[in-house]
Design a protein around this motif. Structure first.
Motif, mmCIF file in Angstrom:
data_model
loop_
_atom_site.group_PDB
_atom_site.id
_atom_site.type_symbol
_atom_site.label_atom_id
_atom_site.label_comp_id
_atom_site.label_asym_id
_atom_site.label_seq_id
_atom_site.Cartn_x
_atom_site.Cartn_y
_atom_site.Cartn_z
ATOM 1 N N ALA A 1 1.747 6.710 -6.973
ATOM 2 C CA ALA A 1 0.620 7.474 -7.522
ATOM 3 C C ALA A 1 0.752 8.958 -7.201
ATOM 4 C CB ALA A 1 -0.691 6.918 -6.955
ATOM 5 N N GLU A 2 1.243 9.293 -6.006
ATOM 6 C CA GLU A 2 1.352 10.689 -5.605
ATOM 7 C C GLU A 2 2.281 11.473 -6.534
ATOM 8 O OE1 GLU A 2 2.773 13.394 -1.757
ATOM 9 O OE2 GLU A 2 2.842 11.188 -1.654
ATOM 10 N N ARG B 1 0.774 4.068 -3.021
ATOM 11 C CA ARG B 1 0.346 5.462 -2.778
ATOM 12 C C ARG B 1 1.443 6.441 -3.176
ATOM 13 N NH1 ARG B 1 -1.569 2.888 1.860
ATOM 14 N NH2 ARG B 1 0.192 3.627 3.102
ATOM 15 N N SER B 2 2.689 6.116 -2.884
ATOM 16 C CA SER B 2 3.788 7.023 -3.209
ATOM 17 C C SER B 2 3.985 7.132 -4.716
ATOM 18 C CB SER B 2 5.082 6.519 -2.550
ATOM 19 O OG SER B 2 4.980 6.559 -1.140
ATOM 20 N N GLY C 1 0.797 -1.222 0.000
ATOM 21 C CA GLY C 1 0.000 0.000 0.000
ATOM 22 C C GLY C 1 0.827 1.268 0.000
ATOM 23 N N LEU C 2 1.868 1.321 0.822
ATOM 24 C CA LEU C 2 2.697 2.521 0.910
ATOM 25 C C LEU C 2 3.374 2.795 -0.426
ATOM 26 C CD1 LEU C 2 3.951 4.780 2.634
ATOM 27 C CD2 LEU C 2 5.788 3.182 3.215
#
Length: 831
Positions: A129-130, A126-127, A122-123
């Motif tokens: 995608a950010e 998310r990174s 997950g981390l």
């Protein structure tokens, strides 16, 4: 009422550090404030690396104090620095190439946050995608380009919201597109209050990004300037200590267009082509392009270092080139990655500078130290190589001097073509000028130079012509007034985006297909050895009615137990990057000790003796770790030495076989469930659990990563010393367990009991997917490998196989396992 001023994220107060009496840092004070980019510049050897290593806890200062968020970095160490909020993105990255993107994010958790016990993507997702990065969480890092790895290194650290981020040459491997993306990432981090220490040699980046700049020279801060209060010339003067002209050496006059030394016609290869280009005597031709568009493969094809189709001519000669043949024809390739394939780290600087080319050009000439010295000393003076002596190992030099030693090879009079990738990557301004002058002098002497560089200013100032490469083809040629930095960047940016950094995540393929996943999967060796075991068992059962009988199955599986135990242990230490040749002797010692300490008939009464044998095994493991891990003796030499010591002790204790093993041990290890020993069931449960632990937890991931890239794991904050020590203790303990199992089968002590198990244990591990470089394989694979080898021995008399045939089959299967690993590793390499 006054308000306390918040402490800066990083402050170094009067820090000093010396090596062998020579100061690397002398009374340096430095700070980075929240939400600012503080650039740190200086020549190679000025102390920049030492400063950031002290700030990161990798190196301990002799004097002074490091404060992170107002708290002292005490005790010094990477883990403590991370706990306080300082993270470092190193120039050579701390990524583990054999792991996935998600696993590298997980590995960075050490000290930065409360670690998750399980594998979580997950981390990472998310990174990515950010920051709009195009990779998948399960992409292997080895499949990314060097520029992508640099971006990934920065993004994964920002995911942990550091107080201060240290960036060490972050754009060294990036093209203009990647550098722009990195600058956007840095701006985002600054806006969130992260203090950023930005170490670079590229002053243009500092002009765009830095709020402050500090200049290091000879271990001292010699100047600090705020944004807008400095210019490039004054900063370079501060760096080198004397006024320095920033102008590139003058270019060549008009050249005869027919005087070619290198020509490519319709050349194609993986990721590039068709390509047509020529380099004339006396000129420098540059290749420009976004990272990953094929320019480096084109360079390698010029000397046959990459496969190609088409025609390559060197000095008018047309043939099927190899690097050695090209070198003898007068063409040399200098790699852009000096750490991987550009230099020989442990050899002296003189041999790195002159030996490779001189020996290749005159293969039968005797090695002459006098002759090499006569060549080296003028080169060292011409390039400004700074070393304590010509015999100093090149790995001990600064990055700039290492690069100069590599470039020195191109200065040989026997070379007419120099093909060079990133000639000044990661070197300071002074070293850049030395290298530029040397290359221009080489061209002026009548050679032709073809180079690729990610620095558009270097291409504009050094080259006579620049060829723009996009998607593996030359799409434009720039010369004359077109040779300026802006035009070069615009040319390859507008020609097409980089393959390696797509404009959006949607342009990235969905991931590796099912077959590719299977080929690179650690499960493949397990499936193969399981299939071989099943096939051999079915064949033996069809040929011999005795094979499937309960007594034979019990004998087969019971006989496999000692080898299974020692193979599991060897797999454990192989995972950490070590190995142990003393396991056979450790096993023998356990059998001998059991003949003294385990004589009772009751399973309960033997427990103290069993505990003592296991403690002796642990002591052997600690001895091996002390020799290999603390004294830094090579594992082969170290464990051969301890093998002799352990074997000698066993022989002294039992010069002749003797000493009955207690029936308590025999009965305690002989329970079966049908034809299957209970001990084997226990082993299977434990190895499956251990493999899940390896693949699904941070601790298991860290063990595997230690074997793949020990330094990267150390930088992550993990306790590598404990992991390496644990590997040696584990294998010795399992050798003791194997010794107990063997003792229960032999019934007496013998000083040769474990002699045949060492090579068999290695073979079992390799069949299960392990390798000597560490980090690979599985406990289940090693277990199945041990069962298969025992099966080969068992079926030989049933099927009238000779011992020679069994040995031949074992060797062929081991060779097949090695080839399979090589294929897997090849698929995992970066393009």
């Amino acid at each position: 009422m006054s308000t306390a001023t918040p402490s800066p994220p990083l402050r170094l107060a009067r820090v000093s550090k010396s090596y062998a009496g020579s100061p690397a840092l002398d009374d340096v004070s430095f700070e980075c404030r929240a939400g600012e980019v503080h650039a740190l510049v200086g020549e190679n050897g000025s102390g920049k690396s030492t400063l950031i290593k002290i700030a990161s806890g990798v190196v301990r200062a002799d004097r002074g104090q490091v404060l992170i968020g107002g708290k002292a970095l005490r005790p010094a160490g990477p883990r403590r620095a991370k706990e306080l909020g300082l993270l470092t993105a190193y120039q050579d990255t701390s990524l583990v190439l054999g792991l996935s993107v998600a696993d590298n994010f997980l590995l960075a958790q050490h000290g930065a946050t409360r670690p998750s016990w399980r594998r979580d993507t997950g981390l990472a997702a998310r990174s990515l995608a950010e920051y709009d990065l195009p990779w998948h969480t399960d992409d292997l890092v080895s499949e990314l380009s060097p520029g992508e790895r640099q971006l990934l290194e920065v993004v994964r650290l920002l995911a942990f919201q550091p107080r201060v981020l240290v960036l060490d040459e972050p754009t060294a491997g990036l093209d203009a597109v990647g550098a722009e993306l990195l600058e956007n990432i840095v701006d985002t981090a600054r806006s969130r209050g992260v203090g950023i220490v930005y170490v670079t040699h590229r002053l243009g980046e500092i002009e765009r990004l830095a709020d402050r700049i500090s200049v290091l020279r000879s271990g001292r801060i010699v100047g600090e300037h705020a944004r807008g209060s400095w210019d490039r010339a004054s900063i370079v003067d501060l760096m080198v200590g004397v006024p320095t002209s920033l102008a590139f050496p003058p270019k060549a006059a008009a050249l005869d267009p027919g005087d070619e030394v290198l020509r490519l016609e319709d050349v194609c290869g993986e990721g590039f082509g068709p390509v047509d280009l020529s380099v004339r005597r006396g000129e420098i031709v540059g290749l420009a392009g976004a990272e990953g568009n094929g320019q480096r493969r084109i360079l390698r094809a010029c000397v046959g270092a990459a496969g190609y189709r088409g025609t390559v001519e060197i000095e008018g000669e047309r043939t099927s080139w190899t690097p050695g043949r090209a070198l003898r024809a007068g063409a040399v390739l200098l790699s852009g990655d000096r750490h991987v394939d550009g230099m020989f780290p442990d050899l002296p600087v003189m041999e790195n500078a002159v030996f490779p080319v001189r020996r290749a050009l005159a293969r039968l000439a005797p090695v002459s130290r006098t002759g090499d010295t006569a060549v080296y000393l003028p080169l060292a003076g011409r390039l400004g190589i700074v070393a304590s002596s010509r015999d100093q190992p090149v790995a001990e030099l600064s990055g700039g001097n290492q690069q100069k030693a590599v470039v020195a090879r191109a200065m040989d009079d026997g070379l007419s073509v120099v093909v060079i990738d990133e000639p000044t990557q990661g070197v300071d301004a002074g070293a850049r000028l030395d290298i530029h002058r040397a290359l221009r002098d080489k061209a002026a002497s009548g050679s032709g130079i073809l180079l690729a560089s990610s620095d558009a200013a270097e291409l504009a100032g050094l080259c006579d012509r620049v060829l723009v490469v996009s998607r593996g083809r030359i799409v434009r040629e720039l010369r004359g007034d077109e040779l300026d930095e802006t035009t070069i960047v615009e040319a390859f940016v507008t020609a097409g985006h980089s393959r390696d950094v797509p404009a959006s995540p949607e342009k990235k393929p969905a991931g590796r297909g099912g077959l590719a996943r299977l080929v690179s999967s650690p499960r493949l060796p397990v499936l193969i050895v399981l299939a071989m075991t099943a096939a051999l068992a079915l064949y033996a059962g069809a040929r011999s009615p005795v094979f499937w009988t309960a007594p034979n199955m019990i004998a087969l599986l019971t006989g496999a137990l000692p080898l299974i135990a020692i193979a599991i242990g060897q797999q454990g230490v192989l995972l950490t990057g070590g190995f142990d040749l003393s396991v056979g002797s450790a096993m023998t010692l356990s059998v001998v000790l059991a003949s003294f300490w385990i004589s009772a008939a009751s399973p309960v009464a033997i427990l103290p003796g069993v505990a003592l044998v296991l403690l002796a095994g642990a002591a052997v493991g600690l001895l091996n770790w002390f020799v290999v891990g603390v004294l830094r003796v090579d594992a082969i030499i170290g464990t051969i030495a301890t093998l002799s010591v352990i074997q000698g002790i066993a022989t002294i204790m039992r010069p002749l076989p003797g000493g009955a093993i207690g029936q308590g041990l025999v009965h305690g290890l002989s329970y079966n469930v049908g034809p299957v020993p209970v001990v084997l069931i226990v082993f299977l449960v434990l190895v499956v659990a251990a493999d899940l632990w390896l693949r699904r937890t941070l601790a298991g991931l860290t063990v595997r990563a230690t074997g793949m890239a020990e330094e990267a794991v150390r930088r992550s904050g993990a306790r590598v010393v404990l992991i390496r020590a644990g590997g040696f203790v584990f294998v010795a303990l399992m050798a003791a367990v194997g010794g107990l199992l063997l003792a229960s089968q032999l019934g007496l002590g013998s000083n040769s009991a474990g002699a045949t198990y060492v090579l068999a244990a290695f073979t079992a591990c390799f069949l299960g997917g392990a390798n000597l470089t560490g980090g690979r394989g599985s406990f289940l694979g090693a277990t199945l490998g041990a069962v298969f080898l025992t099966l080969l021995i068992n079926v030989a008399p049933l099927l009238d196989f000779s011992d020679a045939l069994s040995e031949l089959a074992t060797g062929v299967l081991l060779l097949a396992a090695v080839i399979l690993f090589s294929l897997q590793r090849g698929r995992g390499r970066a393009a």
